[in-house]
Every structure is written in structure tokens, then in C-alpha cells.
Design an enzyme around this catalytic site. Sequence first.
Site, PDB file in Angstrom:
ATOM      1  N   CYS A 260      72.697  46.616  16.842  1.00 52.55           N
ATOM      2  CA  CYS A 260      73.248  47.110  17.382  1.00 52.55           C
ATOM      3  C   CYS A 260      72.065  47.678  19.054  1.00 52.55           C
ATOM      4  O   CYS A 260      72.892  47.013  19.195  1.00 52.55           O
ATOM      5  CB  CYS A 260      73.562  48.111  17.043  1.00 52.55           C
ATOM      6  SG  CYS A 260      75.642  47.361  15.873  1.00 52.55           S
TER       7      CYS A 260
HETATM    8  N1  LIG Z   1      77.123  46.984  11.754  1.00 48.95           N
HETATM    9  C1  LIG Z   1      78.097  48.237  12.143  1.00 48.95           C
HETATM   10  O1  LIG Z   1      77.067  48.785  12.531  1.00 48.95           O
HETATM   11  C2  LIG Z   1      78.578  47.544  14.022  1.00 48.95           C
HETATM   12  C3  LIG Z   1      78.713  48.685  14.582  1.00 48.95           C
HETATM   13  C4  LIG Z   1      79.595  48.814  15.997  1.00 48.95           C
HETATM   14  C5  LIG Z   1      80.119  47.465  16.378  1.00 48.95           C
HETATM   15  N2  LIG Z   1      79.419  46.206  15.939  1.00 48.95           N
HETATM   16  C6  LIG Z   1      79.437  45.043  16.512  1.00 48.95           C
HETATM   17  O2  LIG Z   1      80.535  43.750  15.441  1.00 48.95           O
HETATM   18  C7  LIG Z   1      80.491  43.333  15.415  1.00 48.95           C
HETATM   19  C8  LIG Z   1      80.670  42.924  14.282  1.00 48.95           C
HETATM   20  O3  LIG Z   1      79.349  43.392  13.368  1.00 48.95           O
HETATM   21  P1  LIG Z   1      79.419  42.883  11.511  1.00 48.95           P
HETATM   22  O4  LIG Z   1      78.350  43.692  11.806  1.00 48.95           O
HETATM   23  O5  LIG Z   1      80.437  42.806  11.732  1.00 48.95           O
HETATM   24  O6  LIG Z   1      79.025  41.317  11.597  1.00 48.95           O
HETATM   25  P2  LIG Z   1      78.732  40.860  10.519  1.00 48.95           P
HETATM   26  O7  LIG Z   1      77.538  39.400  10.412  1.00 48.95           O
HETATM   27  O8  LIG Z   1      78.264  41.422   9.247  1.00 48.95           O
HETATM   28  O9  LIG Z   1      79.993  40.088  10.275  1.00 48.95           O
HETATM   29  C9  LIG Z   1      80.781  39.134  10.751  1.00 48.95           C
HETATM   30  C10 LIG Z   1      81.306  38.169  10.073  1.00 48.95           C
HETATM   31  O10 LIG Z   1      81.972  36.967  11.201  1.00 48.95           O
HETATM   32  C11 LIG Z   1      82.180  36.182  10.360  1.00 48.95           C
HETATM   33  N3  LIG Z   1      82.549  34.950  11.390  1.00 48.95           N
HETATM   34  C12 LIG Z   1      81.160  35.338  12.303  1.00 48.95           C
HETATM   35  N4  LIG Z   1      81.865  33.626  13.220  1.00 48.95           N
HETATM   36  C13 LIG Z   1      83.109  33.540  12.642  1.00 48.95           C
HETATM   37  C14 LIG Z   1      84.111  32.340  13.638  1.00 48.95           C
HETATM   38  N5  LIG Z   1      83.992  31.750  14.508  1.00 48.95           N
HETATM   39  N6  LIG Z   1      85.577  33.200  12.925  1.00 48.95           N
HETATM   40  C15 LIG Z   1      85.696  33.541  11.811  1.00 48.95           C
HETATM   41  N7  LIG Z   1      85.148  34.597  11.368  1.00 48.95           N
HETATM   42  C16 LIG Z   1      83.500  34.060  11.790  1.00 48.95           C
HETATM   43  C17 LIG Z   1      80.644  35.630  10.252  1.00 48.95           C
HETATM   44  O11 LIG Z   1      80.897  35.088   8.764  1.00 48.95           O
HETATM   45  C18 LIG Z   1      80.294  37.522   8.979  1.00 48.95           C
HETATM   46  O12 LIG Z   1      81.522  37.972   7.817  1.00 48.95           O
HETATM   47  C19 LIG Z   1      79.726  42.928  16.043  1.00 48.95           C
HETATM   48  O13 LIG Z   1      79.649  42.775  17.846  1.00 48.95           O
HETATM   49  C20 LIG Z   1      78.515  43.691  16.140  1.00 48.95           C
HETATM   50  O14 LIG Z   1      77.612  44.452  17.558  1.00 48.95           O
HETATM   51  C21 LIG Z   1      78.866  46.279  14.117  1.00 48.95           C
END
Ligand SMILES: NC(=O)c1ccc[n+]([C@@H]2O[C@H](COP(=O)([O-])OP(=O)(O)OC[C@H]3O[C@@H](n4cnc5c(N)ncnc54)[C@H](O)[C@@H]3O)[C@@H](O)[C@H]2O)c1
Length: 428
Positions: A260
Site C-alpha cells: 500500500c
Molecule cells: N493488504 C492490505 O493490507 C491492504 C489494505 C488496504 C487496501 N488494500 C488494497 O486491496 C486490494 C487487494 O489487496 P490484497 O493485499 O488483498 O491483494 P492480494 O494480492 O493479497 O489478493 C488479490 C487476490 O486477487 C486475485 N485476483 C487477481 N486478479 C483477479 C481477477 N481478475 N479475478 C479474480 N481474482 C483475481 C489474486 O489471485 C489474489 O488472490 C489492493 O488494491 C490493495 O491496495 C490492501
Amino acid sequence: MKIAIIGLGYVGLPLSLQFARSGVHVIGLDIDVDKVSALARGDSYIKHISPASIREQRDRGLFEASTDFARIRDVEAVIICVPTPLNKNREPDISYILDTGRAIGKHLRRDTLVALESTTYPGTTDEDLRAVLEQESGLVAGRDFHLAFSPEREDPGNPSSVVASIPKVIGGFTPQCLARAVALYAKAISNPVPVSSCRVAEATKLLENTFRSVNIALVNELKVVYQAMGIDIWEVIAAAKTKPFGFMPFYPGPGLGGHCIPIDPFYLTWKAREYGQHTRFIELAGEVNTAMPEHVIRVVTDALNDLGKSCKGSRVLIVGLAYKPNVDDERESPSYVLMDLLHRRGATVAYHDPYVPVIKLTREHPHWAGTKSTAWNREAIASFDAVVIATNHASVDYAQLAAWSGRIVDTRNAMSVVATRPGQVWKA
Ligand SMILES: NC(=O)c1ccc[n+]([C@@H]2O[C@H](COP(=O)([O-])OP(=O)(O)OC[C@H]3O[C@@H](n4cnc5c(N)ncnc54)[C@H](O)[C@@H]3O)[C@@H](O)[C@H]2O)c1
């Protein structure tokens, strides 16, 4: 009520379980077959989510994982939690959101709510995502289906941070969209915070993350300045935080990490250009924070030099590969940058991290893939000329480290709680 949550990563999986706990039937959708099969078996791939919590909801019939996007036809609402990285030119890559939008659009029924959670620039939901949803489905947002943005506020590794109790900002494309989204989130989250538009909700998340990035840059800069003056920044912050108003502590480190803070502010920088605006604070914070690993390496070099050793040919251990304490997430971790810089200077580099037993293949650091965490025992640790604490996991025994290692470069003030010998610890 039945909903779909797309993207079962660090954000989507805990959110799915929270909805299921609240009695909502959740179909978790992901394109990663391995994740979907792990969840079907009741296994977890995220350290702080227990297999038992997955099995509990699966066995109640309230959580299932699938790769079949046609299941969207069965649900009242779809929540999108897919990645939003930067591309190699450090520009926003919203292709995951758009791909997901197309996949949803093919199966979208009237009156369904689509809510985006991925961090992104203002306008993504009501311009980019809306366009692909409308194009694929032939339906019109705000009239035939509902559209909203609600940013995730996950705090991995913080045991007192519970999804259900974190207030949740929600913006709708129309007032009706907002009402639908608030009603949905209110089922699982105790404190929804409605705002006037998707763009305000998108901008709120970027303010929160930019705030962190800028404040971390400030203490990182002051760390270097105060170090030159012989003043310990950690002592200064501890004193400053006794002020009961108008101050909030941020702590220095070896550089920014995670999915992030190093990335999200640049979503705003990119979008601001479209409006002829510049984000000078964001650029400056990025510059200061990305200079931190070089600062750490300078201290390592000085610490080795003090022993009559050069970086070239020395053995250096990095303690903590994950980007923050007590988590197994090493995405964008500055530890990798430290390892690269030391390796480039001819050092033999290894790491120890109880949460990362072996380095997985990544796009950014393929050359470290397969490297295993060094064993934690006197013989192994004493074999290094210097140890760099990059992340201060609570489960690492720093008293043992003090007993076993002659030279420690501490970027996290982890050694302040144990007895050390004069000249043994170098703060960086
Ligand atoms: N990790 C954190 O602490 C956090 C906190 C706040 C916001 N975010 C935001 O949330 C969002 C997700 O982050 P995350 O950390 O969960 O990511 P992540 O990589 O852990 O998970 C994303 C998931 O999406 C899946 N994916 C990718 N493309 C896809 C598609 N076309 N269809 C279906 N599934 C698909 C991936 O396989 C993966 O399992 C990002 O925008 C991030 O900036 C993350």
C-alpha cells in the site's frame, strides 16, 4: 443474503469470513486455482487467518470458494478486492479491476450491487469500472444496477484490529447506490461512514496512505539529520509522543514496504497530472523513503569498516524479510533492496525470518527465489560479520542475538530492550 467477493487475498479473504460470520452466504471468487483448492480443503495461505476460521464458515455452509464467475448470477452484491499495483513505469495498473469488471459484466443481473474495495485514484469506479460493467452487461449504472466504492482498512499483524469494528467509508454512484451499499456493509461492519460520492471515498483512502508515507518520510529524514548531531531519533519520538494533543508518532525504518504505502500515493500523482496538478509532497516523501536503504548500507559499511572489514567478502545476515513485524507478507519489502545492495557490493547475503522459511518466486526479485531462512542458533548467527535488523518480529530473541553476534545494525530500535556491549549496535 448471498454475495460474491472477488479476489481472496489479504483483503478479500478476511472480509469474506467476516460477512459469513454475520450470516451472509459468501461465494469467494478468484482466478488462482491453488487458493480456491486450499480454501475448499479448509487450508489457509495467510498466517494470521487460521484454517479453523475458514473451516467453521465452510461447514456452516456460509463460505465457499470458486473460480466460476457465472456464480455472479446467483448473488445480490459483488465486492471486488483485486490488486492495484504500479507498472514498470510506476504508473497505475488497473487492469485487474478492468478484467474483473468484464468478468462480472458478462453475468450481471439487474439490481445487483457492485462495490470496489481496491485502492485506486478518484474516478476509477464511476469512469473506468462503470464503463466496462455497462459495456459487457448492456445495463446502466445507477438505473439498472448499483455501484459503490468502499476502501479496505486492513491492518495485518495487529491483533486488536478486527474487520468488523473498523469504521468503513462508503461512497455511492447515486444516493440509491449509497443506500444499498451502506445496507450491505452494515450486515458485517458495525460502523459504516457514508460519503457523498465514490470519488470522495477513493480520495479518502489515498489521503490516509499519503499521510503515512509523508510522515514516515519526515521521521526518516530527521533520523539522518539527528544521527549526524549525535541525537537518537527514537528517544526524541518517545519524548514527543508524551504531548497529549497535536502529535502522532511515526517511526523510521530501512525504507517503505508492503502493498500500500509505497504504491498508492502514486495513483494520485498520476491522476493529478490529468488536471495539471502536481503532488510535490508525495514525490518528496517517495524520494526520502526510497533513499533509506542506501543510508542503511552506509551504516553497515561503516560498522564493518570499524572491524577492519570491507563490505566485499563480508557475510551479512538480514533479520526480518517481511515488510512489517509479525506478518508473513514480504511484498515490496525494503529487505530485498538491502539484500540487492549488499550483494552488489560483494557481500555474501543471507536472511532470517521465522515467517518466511523460503523466498517464493516474484517478478521483482526472481534471483532470490528458493533462498532459505538461515537457522537460528549460535553457530549460524555467529558466522556472520554483521547482522542487520530490518524488521523487528516479536518472536525473534534479541537477547540471544546480542549474545551471538558481534556487530548489529538496528533499523528498528529492536535492541534497545536488551543488554548490549559498547560499540556492538549501530543504529541506522
Ligand atoms: N493488504 C492490505 O493490507 C491492504 C489494505 C488496504 C487496501 N488494500 C488494497 O486491496 C486490494 C487487494 O489487496 P490484497 O493485499 O488483498 O491483494 P492480494 O494480492 O493479497 O489478493 C488479490 C487476490 O486477487 C486475485 N485476483 C487477481 N486478479 C483477479 C481477477 N481478475 N479475478 C479474480 N481474482 C483475481 C489474486 O489471485 C489474489 O488472490 C489492493 O488494491 C490493495 O491496495 C490492501
